[in-house]
Design an enzyme around this catalytic site. Structure first.
Site, PDB file in Angstrom:
ATOM      1  N   GLU A  39     -16.984  15.854  41.926  1.00  0.00           N
ATOM      2  CA  GLU A  39     -17.527  16.128  43.203  1.00  0.00           C
ATOM      3  C   GLU A  39     -18.086  17.649  43.179  1.00  0.00           C
ATOM      4  O   GLU A  39     -19.217  17.893  43.368  1.00  0.00           O
ATOM      5  CB  GLU A  39     -16.406  16.266  44.321  1.00  0.00           C
ATOM      6  CG  GLU A  39     -16.080  14.754  44.620  1.00  0.00           C
ATOM      7  CD  GLU A  39     -14.852  14.170  43.855  1.00  0.00           C
ATOM      8  OE1 GLU A  39     -14.079  13.478  44.312  1.00  0.00           O
ATOM      9  OE2 GLU A  39     -14.571  14.778  42.614  1.00  0.00           O
ATOM     10  N   CYS A  54     -10.856  18.499  45.911  1.00  0.00           N
ATOM     11  CA  CYS A  54     -12.291  17.867  46.223  1.00  0.00           C
ATOM     12  C   CYS A  54     -12.610  17.415  47.746  1.00  0.00           C
ATOM     13  O   CYS A  54     -13.937  17.824  48.013  1.00  0.00           O
ATOM     14  CB  CYS A  54     -12.346  16.634  45.184  1.00  0.00           C
ATOM     15  SG  CYS A  54     -12.410  17.172  43.449  1.00  0.00           S
ATOM     16  N   ARG A 105     -13.935   1.341  20.969  1.00  0.00           N
ATOM     17  CA  ARG A 105     -12.931   2.342  20.576  1.00  0.00           C
ATOM     18  C   ARG A 105     -13.229   3.572  21.203  1.00  0.00           C
ATOM     19  O   ARG A 105     -12.272   4.386  21.429  1.00  0.00           O
ATOM     20  CB  ARG A 105     -13.302   2.247  18.859  1.00  0.00           C
ATOM     21  CG  ARG A 105     -12.642   1.070  18.069  1.00  0.00           C
ATOM     22  CD  ARG A 105     -12.920   1.453  16.763  1.00  0.00           C
ATOM     23  NE  ARG A 105     -12.308   0.220  16.038  1.00  0.00           N
ATOM     24  CZ  ARG A 105     -12.556   0.173  14.670  1.00  0.00           C
ATOM     25  NH1 ARG A 105     -13.016   1.107  13.745  1.00  0.00           N
ATOM     26  NH2 ARG A 105     -11.791  -0.914  14.050  1.00  0.00           N
ATOM     27  N   LEU A 113     -10.104   3.118  11.303  1.00  0.00           N
ATOM     28  CA  LEU A 113     -10.138   2.771  12.571  1.00  0.00           C
ATOM     29  C   LEU A 113     -10.561   4.066  13.571  1.00  0.00           C
ATOM     30  O   LEU A 113     -10.131   4.681  14.390  1.00  0.00           O
ATOM     31  CB  LEU A 113      -8.530   2.906  12.898  1.00  0.00           C
ATOM     32  CG  LEU A 113      -7.650   1.717  12.346  1.00  0.00           C
ATOM     33  CD1 LEU A 113      -5.889   2.242  12.462  1.00  0.00           C
ATOM     34  CD2 LEU A 113      -7.782   0.732  12.667  1.00  0.00           C
ATOM     35  N   GLU A 143      -5.925  -3.758  18.165  1.00  0.00           N
ATOM     36  CA  GLU A 143      -6.640  -4.397  17.152  1.00  0.00           C
ATOM     37  C   GLU A 143      -6.084  -4.945  16.144  1.00  0.00           C
ATOM     38  O   GLU A 143      -6.544  -5.308  15.059  1.00  0.00           O
ATOM     39  CB  GLU A 143      -7.743  -3.340  16.613  1.00  0.00           C
ATOM     40  CG  GLU A 143      -9.016  -3.068  17.589  1.00  0.00           C
ATOM     41  CD  GLU A 143     -10.250  -2.446  16.708  1.00  0.00           C
ATOM     42  OE1 GLU A 143     -10.367  -2.703  15.570  1.00  0.00           O
ATOM     43  OE2 GLU A 143     -11.170  -2.055  17.237  1.00  0.00           O
TER      44      GLU A 143
END
Length: 397
Positions: free
Chosen positions: A89, A121, A221, A241, A332
């Site tokens: 914002e 905000c 990922r 990875l 995974e």
């Protein structure tokens, strides 16, 4: 909205995603609800850009829109900044300047109502002279939870809440699950061949999908705080990875390896490269101190785990991850790791890649742990065609 399918927009700036200036032709004949849905949908798409980058804060978008008599148009748009501050914002309001006065703000999550490092905000919107605020999801944080809406209404600002709430909640799932269940969100990703297998024992990594599907996998990922695998995957496949998409290498997630018995050696690729990105090894109490020290010397962080019936106690582990600021985990791992999360009822989303080719007939193929029985606990949301392969997303019922 399929998590990770907006690859082309991932590197665009917020202003590049919206036309600036009146566009009456595109708004002509649209009723108020349709206008709200149009701009909230744009905000939801925009918010996905910073998923996984905003720390313990959610990735929220704010789109400021006004109509000066020639049609509705966007005057500013913003997303929660990397690291979680500043919020969307104040960034959008600063971009809009004087044009914020009298505008409508579309925000994917209820504006905060509490003082932290910055003012609330909700107060920032009030001070800028915003005339109307449209939100998607109520913030479940006890410091907010309708208090932001109440602050706005108390100042005479018209508030419309719940616009496209279900769609926005998908992108905010990690934040909402952490608040509701005090644990990290779990997405299980699997690639299954046409004959129902996920690999061949002793063969290391076996290609099941093509390049388009693999690119989507790497984008997943980038959108998660962490990627998790079991020790067997590290030993047999030796993966790095990381996210290897051009331009997104810096968004590789934290690597987490479940290794309760201390089987993974410092020479593994994920351990050798620990200095390039945070790597956490989950070890049981019985692992020798010398092995712990060797992993730490390689740059790994050791996370102790509770054990239950000889296995890692996954519910407690996910709670520990959430406490450490890890709110979204992409699992995974191999068949055993995937099955363990499924059996515990800890999977919030399944991303199932179906490859076009078959891998059976040589060696000992590994059967997918996800079949019709497991998927009965999930709702099929959408399917995406990726070259010769498909990706289907399921969410827990």
């Amino acid at each position: 909205m399929l998590g990770g399918c907006v690859l082309a927009a991932a590197c665009q700036t917020p202003s590049a995603l919206f036309p600036i200036g009146p566009s009456p032709a595109t708004n002509s004949g649209m009723d108020h609800n349709r206008i709200d849905q149009r701009y909230m949908a744009a905000a939801i798409r925009l918010a996905r850009r910073n998923e996984g980058l905003t720390g313990t804060n959610p990735s929220v978008a704010c789109v400021l829109v006004r109509d000066d008599g020639e049609g509705w148009y966007v005057v500013a748009s913003a997303i929660t900044a990397p690291g979680g501050r500043p919020h969307a914002e104040p960034i959008a309001l600063a971009e809009a300047g004087s044009l914020a006065k009298g505008a409508t703000a579309y925000v994917t999550l209820e504006p905060c109502a509490h003082h932290g490092r910055t003012p609330p905000c909700a107060q920032t919107l009030i001070d800028a002279g915003i005339a109307r605020v449209v939100t998607a999801v109520v913030d479940p944080d006890e410091r907010v939870n309708e208090k932001g809406h109440a602050m706005l209404r108390a100042e005479g600002i018209h508030v419309t809440a719940g616009c496209m709430a279900k769609e926005a909640a998908e992108g905010l799932a990690a934040y909402l699950i952490q608040k509701a269940k005090n644990r990290a969100q779990v997405t299980l990703k699997l690639a299954v061949s046409a004959d129902g297998f996920i690999g061949i024992e002793g063969k290391g990594q076996v290609a099941i999908t093509g390049p388009v599907a693999r690119a989507q996998s790497h984008l997943m990922r980038a959108r998660h705080h962490a990627i998790l695998v079991g020790a067997a995957t590290v030993i047999e496949d030796d993966p790095e990875l990381t996210c290897r998409l051009p331009g997104l290498q810096g968004r590789s997630p934290i690597r987490i390896v479940l290794d309760p018995n201390g089987r993974v050696q410092p020479g593994a690729a994920a351990i050798r490269t620990a200095g390039q990105g945070r790597t956490i090894i989950v070890l049981g109490e019985a692992v020798p101190q010398a092995h712990r020290l060797a992993l730490q010397a390689a740059g790994c962080t050791i996370m102790p785990c509770e054990m239950e019936k000889g296995r890692v106690a996954l519910p407690e582990l996910l709670e520990d991850m959430a406490a450490a600021g890890i709110h979204s985990v992409l699992v995974e791992g191999g068949a055993k790791t995937a099955a363990a999360f499924l059996q515990e009822g800890l999977v919030d989303q399944v991303m199932l890649f179906n490859g076009a080719g078959k891998i059976g007939g040589t060696g000992k193929p590994v059967t997918s742990p996800v079949g019709e029985r497991q998927l009965a606990a999930f709702e099929k949301r959408e399917t995406l065609t990726l070259g010769e392969d498909t990706l289907t997303r399921y969410t827990a019922r």
